[in-house]
Design an enzyme around this catalytic site. Sequence first.
Site, PDB file in Angstrom:
ATOM      1  N   HIS A   1      -9.719   7.710   3.804  1.00  0.00           N
ATOM      2  CA  HIS A   1      -9.616   6.314   4.253  1.00  0.00           C
ATOM      3  C   HIS A   1     -10.982   5.689   4.523  1.00  0.00           C
ATOM      4  O   HIS A   1     -11.078   4.525   4.898  1.00  0.00           O
ATOM      5  CB  HIS A   1      -8.754   6.215   5.517  1.00  0.00           C
ATOM      6  CG  HIS A   1      -7.326   6.561   5.294  1.00  0.00           C
ATOM      7  ND1 HIS A   1      -6.858   7.856   5.392  1.00  0.00           N
ATOM      8  CD2 HIS A   1      -6.265   5.804   4.935  1.00  0.00           C
ATOM      9  CE1 HIS A   1      -5.561   7.868   5.126  1.00  0.00           C
ATOM     10  NE2 HIS A   1      -5.180   6.639   4.848  1.00  0.00           N
TER      11      HIS A   1
ATOM     12  N   GLU B   1      -6.152   6.434  -2.180  1.00  0.00           N
ATOM     13  CA  GLU B   1      -6.152   5.403  -1.140  1.00  0.00           C
ATOM     14  C   GLU B   1      -6.559   4.044  -1.709  1.00  0.00           C
ATOM     15  O   GLU B   1      -5.986   3.010  -1.363  1.00  0.00           O
ATOM     16  CB  GLU B   1      -7.121   5.788  -0.021  1.00  0.00           C
ATOM     17  CG  GLU B   1      -6.483   6.627   1.059  1.00  0.00           C
ATOM     18  CD  GLU B   1      -5.261   5.941   1.637  1.00  0.00           C
ATOM     19  OE1 GLU B   1      -5.364   4.767   2.032  1.00  0.00           O
ATOM     20  OE2 GLU B   1      -4.203   6.568   1.689  1.00  0.00           O
TER      21      GLU B   1
ATOM     22  N   HIS C   1       0.839  -1.205   0.000  1.00  0.00           N
ATOM     23  CA  HIS C   1       0.000   0.000   0.000  1.00  0.00           C
ATOM     24  C   HIS C   1       0.877   1.259   0.000  1.00  0.00           C
ATOM     25  O   HIS C   1       0.656   2.176  -0.789  1.00  0.00           O
ATOM     26  CB  HIS C   1      -0.898  -0.026   1.248  1.00  0.00           C
ATOM     27  CG  HIS C   1      -1.737   1.200   1.459  1.00  0.00           C
ATOM     28  ND1 HIS C   1      -3.098   1.207   1.270  1.00  0.00           N
ATOM     29  CD2 HIS C   1      -1.422   2.459   1.863  1.00  0.00           C
ATOM     30  CE1 HIS C   1      -3.580   2.411   1.544  1.00  0.00           C
ATOM     31  NE2 HIS C   1      -2.581   3.192   1.914  1.00  0.00           N
ATOM     32  N   GLU C   2       1.873   1.292   0.867  1.00  0.00           N
ATOM     33  CA  GLU C   2       2.725   2.492   0.963  1.00  0.00           C
ATOM     34  C   GLU C   2       3.541   2.695  -0.308  1.00  0.00           C
ATOM     35  O   GLU C   2       3.655   3.811  -0.809  1.00  0.00           O
ATOM     36  CB  GLU C   2       3.636   2.417   2.186  1.00  0.00           C
ATOM     37  CG  GLU C   2       2.907   2.406   3.527  1.00  0.00           C
ATOM     38  CD  GLU C   2       1.847   3.489   3.669  1.00  0.00           C
ATOM     39  OE1 GLU C   2       1.992   4.559   3.039  1.00  0.00           O
ATOM     40  OE2 GLU C   2       0.862   3.261   4.396  1.00  0.00           O
TER      41      GLU C   2
ATOM     42  N   HIS D   1       1.565   4.181  -3.052  1.00  0.00           N
ATOM     43  CA  HIS D   1       1.385   5.641  -2.965  1.00  0.00           C
ATOM     44  C   HIS D   1       2.474   6.365  -3.766  1.00  0.00           C
ATOM     45  O   HIS D   1       2.228   7.401  -4.386  1.00  0.00           O
ATOM     46  CB  HIS D   1       1.438   6.114  -1.506  1.00  0.00           C
ATOM     47  CG  HIS D   1       0.119   6.035  -0.794  1.00  0.00           C
ATOM     48  ND1 HIS D   1      -1.046   6.557  -1.320  1.00  0.00           N
ATOM     49  CD2 HIS D   1      -0.222   5.512   0.409  1.00  0.00           C
ATOM     50  CE1 HIS D   1      -2.048   6.358  -0.462  1.00  0.00           C
ATOM     51  NE2 HIS D   1      -1.582   5.714   0.585  1.00  0.00           N
TER      52      HIS D   1
END
Lengths: 103, 290
Positions: free
Chosen positions: B211, B133, B109-110, B113
């Site tokens: 989120h 997100e 996920h990070e 980004h």
Amino acid sequence: MKITFERSGGFTGLRLAAEIELAMLAESEFGRLSQLVGDSGFFDLPEQILSKERQPDRFSYRLTVAEDGRTHTVEVDEEAVPEKLAPLIGWLTEKVGPKDISR
Amino acid sequence: MPPGRKRRAVYDAGSARQLPGVLVREEGGRAVRDRAVNEAYNTSGRMYDFMSRTYGRNSIDGRGMRLDSSVHFGVRYDNAFWNGSQMVYGDGDGRIFNRFTGCIDVVGHELAHGITQHEAGLRYQGQPGALNESFSDVFGSLLKQWVKKESAARADWLIGAGLFTRRIKAAGLRSMKAPGTAYDDPIIGRDPQPAHMKDYYEGDEDNGGVHINSGTPNHAFYLAAAAIGGYAWEKAGRVWYAALCDRLPPESSFSQAARVTAAVAGELFGRGGRVEQAVKNGWKQVGVTG
């Protein structure tokens, strides 16, 4: 003095929120928190301290301090927290426990 | 495209908030005693491999950028983030959250980004923010599925399974298959994610609920992938990746994302075909399109 502390965002999106009445605190906590509010120069901070480019998954904070008939609210992005405000946010984050997580 | 070369660096922030911290492991370096360091190293490497072998992508920027991670950021820090140039992980508070490097999909996920920043550049506010997100959850989940070789039907579609400590009643942090059902616990409350537009969060917290509202496009992706069947990264994932890289502008709304992904699905897998139809149905079922 009364402090309202809210934290939103972060990867988890779990919201923290608490209202702290300083008169209800133990003497040592009362002293420490009063000092942190004073050191932050809270009433002189702008209402919004926003980051130019938001970093994904960082927290957002909203703090309100009410004291002697005056009230001030500051919204601040985690990556834009001023150095003198950081200890107050750190203390509040530690103080506000799981019971204060709410949606 | 020439094959890329994987380069990683992991730093120890030592409980401080200065980044990056002290360099503790570099590409090719041996495992160290610190589990968080090895997890950040190994999982960022798997994400590199996944993006490279599946979509031909050479790292975060597409040009072989080194994957930098810092672990042990802050004290009992219950978060992970992308700061614009690197990944950053906290240890968790130990009461509610375990360390954030422990979940494959959190690392994915990070890192995703970073990819979004270099591609669509989706603005981190409101609907484009929720899409930002959602793309991170999609590629985080696909990384986990790819590593486990799981089909769309077999995958759990959870984000952050194992992130909560055992004290918390939670399957995970978010569910793409059933947004709003990942946790229901006396301490932390209930998963607030909406599966459908009728429950869209309109408030201003969390950059306009990035989120929270991400649950809706997450679910659209799940529905498309489940209808297509097989490995989700092969078709649905390819459509979302192409949309992210080539088609979506920074201010994209949900309905724009719906139009673009349907168009890309038609271009890649046949106009009016099964994949395009599955993508269209997904967005329709979550109420983004009529």
